[in-house]
Every structure is written in structure tokens, then in C-alpha cells.
Design an enzyme around this catalytic site. Sequence first.
Site, PDB file in Angstrom:
ATOM      1  N   ASP A   1       7.303  -1.498   4.265  1.00 27.74           N
ATOM      2  CA  ASP A   1       6.975  -0.107   4.555  1.00 27.74           C
ATOM      3  C   ASP A   1       6.534   0.027   5.981  1.00 27.74           C
ATOM      4  O   ASP A   1       6.507  -0.921   6.720  1.00 27.74           O
ATOM      5  CB  ASP A   1       5.912   0.428   3.608  1.00 27.74           C
ATOM      6  CG  ASP A   1       4.642  -0.347   3.657  1.00 27.74           C
ATOM      7  OD1 ASP A   1       3.756  -0.064   2.888  1.00 27.74           O
ATOM      8  OD2 ASP A   1       4.540  -1.260   4.492  1.00 27.74           O
TER       9      ASP A   1
ATOM     10  N   HIS B   1       0.817  -1.204   0.000  1.00 26.56           N
ATOM     11  CA  HIS B   1       0.000   0.000   0.000  1.00 26.56           C
ATOM     12  C   HIS B   1       0.851   1.254   0.000  1.00 26.56           C
ATOM     13  O   HIS B   1       0.357   2.346  -0.263  1.00 26.56           O
ATOM     14  CB  HIS B   1      -0.901  -0.024   1.237  1.00 26.56           C
ATOM     15  CG  HIS B   1      -1.970   1.015   1.212  1.00 26.56           C
ATOM     16  ND1 HIS B   1      -1.689   2.367   1.178  1.00 26.56           N
ATOM     17  CD2 HIS B   1      -3.304   0.915   1.189  1.00 26.56           C
ATOM     18  CE1 HIS B   1      -2.821   3.046   1.157  1.00 26.56           C
ATOM     19  NE2 HIS B   1      -3.814   2.177   1.163  1.00 26.56           N
ATOM     20  N   CYS B   2       2.140   1.135   0.305  1.00 23.32           N
ATOM     21  CA  CYS B   2       2.900   2.362   0.592  1.00 23.32           C
ATOM     22  C   CYS B   2       3.889   2.763  -0.498  1.00 23.32           C
ATOM     23  O   CYS B   2       3.761   3.841  -1.074  1.00 23.32           O
ATOM     24  CB  CYS B   2       3.618   2.202   1.926  1.00 23.32           C
ATOM     25  SG  CYS B   2       2.460   2.094   3.290  1.00 23.32           S
ATOM     26  N   ILE B   3       4.888   1.932  -0.768  1.00 20.78           N
ATOM     27  CA  ILE B   3       6.007   2.408  -1.591  1.00 20.78           C
ATOM     28  C   ILE B   3       5.591   2.784  -3.020  1.00 20.78           C
ATOM     29  O   ILE B   3       6.055   3.786  -3.543  1.00 20.78           O
ATOM     30  CB  ILE B   3       7.175   1.406  -1.550  1.00 20.78           C
ATOM     31  CG1 ILE B   3       7.654   1.332  -0.090  1.00 20.78           C
ATOM     32  CG2 ILE B   3       8.332   1.855  -2.429  1.00 20.78           C
ATOM     33  CD1 ILE B   3       8.769   0.402   0.162  1.00 20.78           C
TER      34      ILE B   3
END
Length: 458
Positions: A458, A270-272
Site C-alpha cells: 500500500d 494498515h491500509c488495504i
Amino acid sequence: MSEILQKIRSRTATVAVIGLGYVGLSVAVEAARANYRVYGIDIDENKTEQLQRGKSYVTDIKDEDIDSLIHQRLYAVHEFSVLAEADIIIICLPTPLNINKDPDVSMIRSAVDSIIRYVSRDTLIILESTTYPGTTEELIKNVIEVKTQLEVGKDIFVCYSPERVDPGNHKFNVKNTPKILGGITEICANLGIQFYRSFLENVIPVSSTAAAEMVKLLENTFRSVNIALVNELTLMCDRMGINIWEVIDAASTKPFGYIPFFPGPGIGGHCIPIDPTYLSWRAKKFGFYNKFIELASDINSNMPRYVISQITDILNDNEKPLKNSNIICIGMAYKKDVNDMRESPALEVFRLLQQKGAIVTYYDPLIPWFIDNGHRISSIELLPDLIASADLVVITTDHSTIDYQFIAEHAALLYDTKNVTRSIKGNVVLLGGHKRFEKSSSPDVSIQDNGEGREGID
Ligand SMILES: NC(=O)c1ccc[n+]([C@@H]2O[C@H](COP(=O)([O-])OP(=O)(O)OC[C@H]3O[C@@H](n4cnc5c(N)ncnc54)[C@H](O)[C@@H]3O)[C@@H](O)[C@H]2O)c1
């Protein structure tokens, strides 16, 4: 002493966590363990119902953790009306990209609308979702002040504190990962610090909510850029016949000034893949264009296609076309030891292989099945005959529970994008390692791999 501070000190404050995903559930459990009464609110009834039965759907949280807290100090609900009882409200909602690849903060907006409906004086509101600098001020402080009679910093308190949880990390968790916090005013920040210090090991204040928002984006942009650098060097080393893994291992022996990052089939989670875009989108509003972010995103998002081109070459070298070849992908999660497939490069490789006419199956001990384009796709069982009958086995995620020796023993041909076969003999082609690095003939370098730089963390 303010009423809310007293309640924090005596642990009589009621906490509401909006969004019980990876982040929200971890925070809710930690706060409940610290003796707060915690309401977890989620619109997904499937999740609240599982929690009510004492079951966890997050790999890092055990059923026992939920079972020991639920209905006693932790309550999973889907009604926002419980916000009326909350002294502290934590927002842990998704912040994805929309169809145009711009930030989609609609879920934060809708949470703020619900909060406004029920909130009263002396409430502390903390945003934990990852987002662009300025969000807490624009979407929470300004909206609350316009739509209620409450003044932030005097009647009600607002902070931003990014969640840095790293799913699958056995060393660092919500409790022992330092927590960054910025408040709209000093009083807001002090309350936020007191609250998190009451159950987390280390809270690090910064001067504003925007600085705290920026910290998280710096961290994930740093990862994205460094992963892209090593991915690009991988393509280069493949061309030059140098083994990138050997080079990284040797470089990692330098005790200062170098942090290892590792190549792979792309970035996920979901983040990087998402967070740097939040930053470059915001920067454009200031007439600033981030070249590093765009370049890193380009390189990383092209890795699955590079993997497909290598697969095509490997099959070609074995006189087989990609079309109608029987291929098994090992791992479907976006990174090792998690059951999360969001933005998974493994899934992209799987889909691209299907599009090219290959007959693709997958094995993932953490993802027994998933739905793709309306079809349910189930993990195969790793039977020796099945492995042997495949034209190619591709390692796409490096889960630690998989027996790679067993796979290498039975596979006619193996393509390893994660270097999990480094000490295994077999018919293996390595991403970034055309000239295979045989450990036995190499100088003895001792590598401290602390997991840093593994893409997708993450
Ligand atoms: N997953 C991670 O490792 C991680 C790490 C650090 C930060 N973050 C950030 O934290 C935020 C949350 O991420 P996550 O991974 O926990 O997301 P998630 O998708 O796992 O969980 C979000 C939850 O919110 C619920 N939800 C959606 N809309 C809702 C609404 N209107 N009201 C109530 N509940 C609603 C969903 O059902 C889901 O359970 C994101 O901004 C993410 O970037 C995630």
C-alpha cells in the site's frame, strides 16, 4: 509574499510531524534531509528514545539516516509544546477501525486539540493519515475556525495530502512517489504544493481536500477489489484443477489492458483491509451502498480459513489429522520484506491452526518474536532436523531473504500460498495450483513482475 512561503523558499520553516510511525518518520527524515528543522512528536517514548540514540525501527529507514540527522535537524520529542515553534504541521497518525469496524478518527481529533492549544497565525497544517472524504474539512478546518479566531485560507492554511509510501518497495519511496495534494482554499493548496515541491520530486494538485482524500481510497479499493477477484478465481481454479499462477503469468504477457494481481492467504497491513471500509462507511451517510467493497472484503477476509481447509485436506491426504500435527509457518509479516504484522493474514492462519489443536511454530527473519494473547512467541531457527520433523511447512509470507530451496529439500510436505517454490522441486502443494505447473514443460513465457498487485502493498 506570505511569511510562510518565504520560510519555505529559504528552508527556514520549522516543521512538526505528529506520529512517527512508518509514514511520519519517512516524511520527517525527508524534510530534515531537505534542510528543514524538523520536530517529530510521538507519544511512544520507546520510539522517541530509539531515534534519539540514532536508531531506526522502520525497515526502509537505516540507522545511518537517523544518526546523521538526529539532534542536528531532526528532533524526536513527546511534548506537543514544540508545536508553538512550528510553521508547518504534518499529521501522520493511525486511522484504524473501532470495535464495530467503523472509522476511528479519535487520534486526529486529539491532535487537532493539541494543535489548537499552540498554533498561531501563518501556520500550514497538512493531514497525511488515510481517511474518508470530508475529514480535513470537518475535523480540522471547521474545528480550528470554531475554536480559534483564525480563518482558514487567510490566517492559517490547511491541506490534505495522502501518503502513498509502500513499505519494502526498493524502487519507489517518499521522495520519488508522486504526491497528491488538495487544499481547503487555493492559497492553502499553493502553500502545500510549494512545501512538498521543495523536497519531493513530483507534486500533483487536485481541486479539494475531499478529492485528495478520495484518491487514496480509490487506489486502495482498486487493490482490494482486484486481489479479491484473483483470490476468488483461485478458489475456482482449485476446484477446476487449473493452475491460477500459470494463468496469471500467461495473462501478464499482454502488453496492455491487464495488470497482474496475485492470490495469497489474505490481505494485511494498515491500509488495504481498512481503507475501503472508510469509504463505504462514509458512502452510507449519503445513502450509497458499495457492493464491490463489501464483497471484496468478504472474499479477502475468508482466505485464511480457505488456507486452513486446504491444510486440513493436505494432512488428510497424508493420513494425518490437523489436531496435534506439527506445523511450521514460514513468515509472519503481512507482506514480503517488512517487519509489520498489522492485520497479517499469516498471523490469522497461525492462530486458526492453534485453535484447531495443531502444534504451530513460525520462522520469520524480520520478526524475531511477538506477543500474542499475553504470550511471547519466538521465531524458530530453521534447522534441517526441525524442518524434517514437521508434518507440514506452510509458506505464508514470501520474504526474499528466505532460502526456499533449503526448506523444500528438508520438508516432508510443503504448502506454498505465495508461489515462491515455482522453480523448486519437492513435495509441494500450491495454493491455486493443485495440478502443479512444472516450469520445464511449459511454454517459455517471460513475465514482467514489478510487484504490482502483491497483496498487502500500500
Ligand atoms: N504504513 C503504511 O504503509 C501507510 C501507507 C500510506 C498511508 N498510511 C496511513 O498513514 C497513517 C499513519 O500510518 P502509519 O503506518 O505510519 O502508523 P503507525 O502506527 O506506524 O504510526 C503512528 C504513530 O503515531 C503514534 N501516535 C499514536 N497516537 C498518537 C498521538 N495522539 N500523538 C502522537 N503520536 C501518536 C504512534 O505511537 C505511532 O508511532 C494511517 O492513516 C495509515 O493508514 C500508512
